[in-house]
Design an enzyme around this catalytic site. Structure first.
Site, PDB file in Angstrom:
ATOM      1  N   ASP A 146       0.419  -1.138  -0.355  1.00  0.00           N
ATOM      2  CA  ASP A 146       0.187   0.525   0.119  1.00  0.00           C
ATOM      3  C   ASP A 146       0.806   1.300  -0.323  1.00  0.00           C
ATOM      4  OD1 ASP A 146      -1.183  -0.466   3.797  1.00  0.00           O
ATOM      5  OD2 ASP A 146       0.649   0.365   1.936  1.00  0.00           O
ATOM      6  N   HIS A 224      12.064  -3.110   6.688  1.00  0.00           N
ATOM      7  CA  HIS A 224      10.182  -4.207   6.283  1.00  0.00           C
ATOM      8  C   HIS A 224      11.117  -5.116   6.066  1.00  0.00           C
ATOM      9  CE1 HIS A 224       8.192  -0.624   6.932  1.00  0.00           C
ATOM     10  NE2 HIS A 224       7.091  -2.108   6.894  1.00  0.00           N
ATOM     11  N   SER A 571       2.589  -8.504   2.944  1.00  0.00           N
ATOM     12  CA  SER A 571       3.958  -8.332   2.972  1.00  0.00           C
ATOM     13  C   SER A 571       4.316  -9.467   4.553  1.00  0.00           C
ATOM     14  CB  SER A 571       4.110  -6.819   3.420  1.00  0.00           C
ATOM     15  OG  SER A 571       4.519  -6.451   2.193  1.00  0.00           O
TER      16      SER A 571
END
Ligand code: NAG
Ligand code: NAG
Ligand code: NAG
Ligand code: NAG
Ligand code: NAG
Ligand code: NAG
Ligand code: NAG
Ligand code: NAG
Length: 780
Positions: A146, A224, A571
């Site tokens: 996103d 991430h 994710s």
């Protein structure tokens, strides 16, 4: 010995470049060449349209060798058109200058795969023991889909990536370790066995990397990449927590798998508050090409096209890269995207990848508010236990306490500098989530103005439930309907007061899993006759390792720095499936990627921890467009009984049947003339059923008992009948393949399917084993 992660992230469309400039083109060559000849061939193609050797050489960014024969080069439109006319050139297209963006450990225990302690179910431990915790498997990775920002890379010093007691990778491992430059050395180990980065496309678009922000190395400066890598293959780390929250042992699903890092996403220059990153097509293709050449086993990709129009397969770098990976027997797990709860939002929907939706786990972080009128409002947050006594405090609504001149429409958003300290000091402030990027900045503004607490109201579009934030002061986040109640209360009384509880409480009860509202939904926008997503896995508030190259929130003005962090998104779900695939691959090294996906899909569960059907966060029954086959079960997936296998050629045949040409995908393949071809998929979707449909499938017996009988059971949607011929499968040996035909008919009572889909399933059962396939059928 492999353990590779490729990371990809999410994407957002962006930037349009001027048309006459030189741009990056991707060129595919028809002929096959041996590896050592490839670069020379690419050079001679370029030489035929460029003025001289030097120019031809300088123009080429990458040669692609393992995935397909082709290259990326800077060309003028004129040169591109000349190249496309040369015999032997299959296609020339402009790299889309769109930016791809990136988008526990309770979660492993929750799905039945604990790594430590006394396990009451011995079977679980056996799976890990049998696979040596995934040792020898190399995994590749993913990101979030996103507009939160992500990137790849890894923080190699994290305890989760310790290589203690791990032997060196086998000499056949082809990966390399690209060290960083200057002060920022990057080291590989027996755990991180490869690490590369891809910057050429990025630097063409943005100019030279700003090395005060980013590291010219595989190092993760966003967090991430580190988070997802440790979810798949993190070592066990005791006492991991986010500033005291979610404390416990953190471990990846395949804790001895090795990692190879392919960093393709980078921070963008001139970012304002928040970190933003971008990744480009030519870099992504180069990363996947290398991952194939390096021989990784599993690739976890969370790059997606978000809500844009589906791209033709040959122009979609993730689709092509994944297909070529699958051709090389690499399992590819992809995030489904974070564009839910709207329908038809799923990304990474091609049948050769595993498309992963996100669900909750049975842990929650509560911090509630009690209004002085006695009404209690449940809030949720990842804010640590900053000191605040459990006493009544004056409650103010941000819009009522702003300094003069603040835009009325933004007054409730607690934008920097907007609050009047004399009206805020010592009070709890109610702010509304706005469209500005950073919710952390809203808390900082309340703190700056002297507020002692923050209640942040979500927007209804967020499905009434925010991603939990780690605020800088005592804070909680409440649903859009609850915040309205609080504001009404403030308006209704002269001296509004409330207690914001002192502590964020970690609670381990509750209904779970639920499909999260952000998780992207089917039907498949590319091909409605392939059911997507395939599977769901934990993706809400997952604790995993974090990069020390960024802050806890990722905001540049936030200086809090953590080694473990909670993150949410598909994710975070995809790496759970990558880990499960890693374990299955360790147990069954000869299984194809389709077989491994089939095992994960047909053994999933649609039942939650209360024994009821899985729902969304509001209690609405979850259907296959939300969760695919259901919640994955890594232990059961190791022993699926039957598998639905498919080959690379089957995928090309499938592309032929879609009416597509495979010319630009694999010039050596010729579409066969076969009237009825059904891809042997472990689920069933039919849009626009008219009368009767006939579907062919075949299953391979992978159980341990040679003589095994499976019986057919259908649970079709109302108004539909599903029959199998034969309806009993009698296997005589392990490895035997039997075919069957499904006949699907619309009967009385099916009219409702003209307006929407109906859902059901069919199964093959033998004793206590069920091989379940969900179905979605519409008459429209
Ligand atoms: C794992 O397997 C080995 C040998 O196969 C055995 O000696 C060991 O006890 C097992 N460990 C656990 C924890 O089950
Ligand atoms: C690099 O980033 C830093 C920090 O944002 C900024 O101060 C600097 O101006 C940037 N350098 C260039 C060349 O843009
Ligand atoms: C974990 O942390 C607690 C509290 O900080 C401490 O008492 C305990 O010894 C730690 N355990 C380990 C194994 O480090
Ligand atoms: C807060 O105020 C309300 C209303 O006066 C009162 O009922 C409640 O007990 C108070 N709570 C605390 C913790 O003092
Ligand atoms: C608030 O929480 C902190 C941290 O848990 C604790 O030390 C403190 O005693 C609590 N204060 C009150 C008034 O409950
Ligand atoms: C994070 O903390 C470490 C150790 O205190 C420090 O070396 C590093 O510079 C910090 N990183 C950031 C981005 O603040
Ligand atoms: C899960 O769904 C149930 C309703 O089925 C709801 O009560 C619960 O709060 C949800 N949990 C989460 C974490 O959203
Ligand atoms: C399933 O059946 C097999 C063979 O009859 C048996 O060994 C196994 O324990 C059963 N599993 C469960 C979960 O009941």
């Amino acid at each position: 010995m492999r353990g590779v992660f490729a990371y990809l992230l999410c994407l957002l469309p962006l930037l349009v470049l001027s048309a006459d400039q030189k741009q990056v083109y991707i060129v595919r060559i028809r002929e096959q060449k041996s590896l050592h000849e490839i670069e020379d061939t690419h050079h001679s193609y370029l030489l035929s349209v460029k003025n001289d050797e030097g120019e031809a050489k300088a123009s080429r960014l990458y040669s692609y060798k393992y995935s397909f024969n082709g290259f990326a080069a800077e060309l003028t439109p004129d040169e591109a058109s000349k190249l496309s006319e040369i015999e032997g050139v299959a296609s020339v297209y402009k790299s889309d200058p769109q930016k791809y963006k990136l988008l526990t450990t309770r979660s492993w225990e929750f799905v039945g795969l604990p790594d430590d302690g006394d396990d009451p179910i011995p079977n679980r431990k056996n799976i890990l023991n049998k696979t040596d915790y995934g040792q020898d498997i190399i995994v590749g990775f993913s990101r979030k889909l996103d507009n939160v920002d992500f990137l790849l890379g890894i923080w190699p010093e994290s305890k989760s990536f310790s290589d203690q007691d791990m032997k060196p990778a086998s000499p056949s491992w082809g990966g390399v370790c690209q060290a960083g430059i200057y002060y920022d050395r990057f080291h590989c180990s027996n755990k991180i066995v490869g690490a590369r980065y891809y910057l050429k496309g990025y630097e063409k678009h943005y100019g030279r990397l700003n090395e005060t922000l980013e590291s010219r190395s595989p190092r993760d400066m966003i967090g991430h990449g580190t988070h997802t890598a440790s979810t798949v293959a993190g070592r066990q780390v005791v006492n991991a927590s986010l500033m005291g929250l979610a404390g416990g042992a953190a471990t990846g699903g395949a804790s001895l798998a090795r990692l190879a890092i392919y960093k393709v996403c980078w921070l963008v220059p001139n970012r304002e508050n928040s970190e933003e990153n971008a990744c480009f097509e030519e870099d992504i293709l180069a990363a996947i090409d290398d991952a194939i050449g390096d021989k990784v086993d599993v690739l976890s990709i969370s790059l997606g096209l978000g809500s844009s129009q589906p791209l033709p397969i040959e122009k979609d770098p993730i689709a092509i890269g994944a297909l070529m990976a699958v051709k090389n027997n690499i399992v590819v797990a992809c995030a489904a995207g974070n564009a839910g709860p709207a329908w038809e939002t799923v990304s990474n929907y091609h049948p050769w990848v595993i498309t992963v939706a996100a669900s909750s786990i049975d842990r929650d972080f509560l911090r509630s508010v009690i209004l002085a009128n006695g009404v209690a409002v449940i809030g949720r947050t990842a804010t640590p236990n900053y000191e605040l006594d459990d006493q009544n405090r004056t409650l103010v609504y941000a819009a009522d306490v702003v300094v003069p001149g603040v835009d009325k429409n933004l007054a409730a958003n607690c934008l920097p500098g907007s609050l009047a300290p004399e009206k805020v000091k010592g009070n709890i402030v109610v702010c509304m989530v706005g469209t500005m990027e950073s919710r952390i900045a809203q808390g900082m503004e309340v703190k700056r103005a002297g507020g002692v607490g923050l209640i942040l109201g979500n927007l209804p579009v967020m499905g009434d439930r925010a991603v939990y934030d780690t605020h800088v002061l005592p804070a909680t986040e409440v649903s859009s309907s609850d915040v309205l109640k609080i504001i009404q209360y403030i308006k209704s009384t002269k001296n509004p007061q409330a207690v914001l509880f002192n502590k964020t409480r970690t609670v381990l009860y509750g209904v779970a899993p639920n499909v999260t509202s952000f998780s992207s939904r089917g039907p498949n926008p590319f091909d409605p006759n392939i059911l997507k997503p395939d599977i769901t896995a934990p993706g809400l508030n997952i604790l995993a390792a974090w990069s020390e190259g960024t802050s806890v929130s990722g905001d540049v003005f936030d200086n809090r720095n953590v080694t473990y962090n909670l993150q949410s998104g598909t994710s975070m779900a995809a790496p759970h499936i990558a880990a499960s695939a890693t374990l299955i691959k360790a147990l069954h090294p000869d299984w194809s990627s389709a077989a491994i996906r089939s095992a994960i899909m047909t053994t999933a569960s649609t039942i939650n921890n209360q024994g009821s059907s899985i729902t969304d966060e509001h209690g609405n029954l979850a259907n296959p467009f939300m969760m695919g086959c259901g919640q994955f079960r890594p232990v059961e997936a190791a022993d699926p009984g039957l598998i639905y296998d498919a080959s690379y050629d089957d995928y090309l045949h499938y592309i032929c049947n879609l009416g597509g040409s495979t010319e630009a995908i694999d010039p050596s393949y010729k579409c066969p003339q076969e009237p009825l071809f059904n891809l042997n998929y472990p689920s069933l979707a039919i849009r626009g059923l008219t009368g009767t449909a006939v579907v062919n499938r075949r299953v391979t017996h992978v159980g341990s008992v040679a003589n095994t009988v499976y019986n057919f059971i259908a649970k079709p949607p109302k108004g539909i009948t599903v029959d199998a011929t034969p309806n009993v499968l009698q296997f005589q040996q392990v490895g035997q393949i039997l075919s069957f035909t499904l006949t699907i008919r619309a009967v009385a009572g099916s009219e409702y399917l003209k307006s929407y889909y109906g859902f059901g399933s069919y199964s093959w059962t033998s004793g206590n084993l069920s091989v379940v396939s969900p179905m979605a059928i519409s008459l429209k």
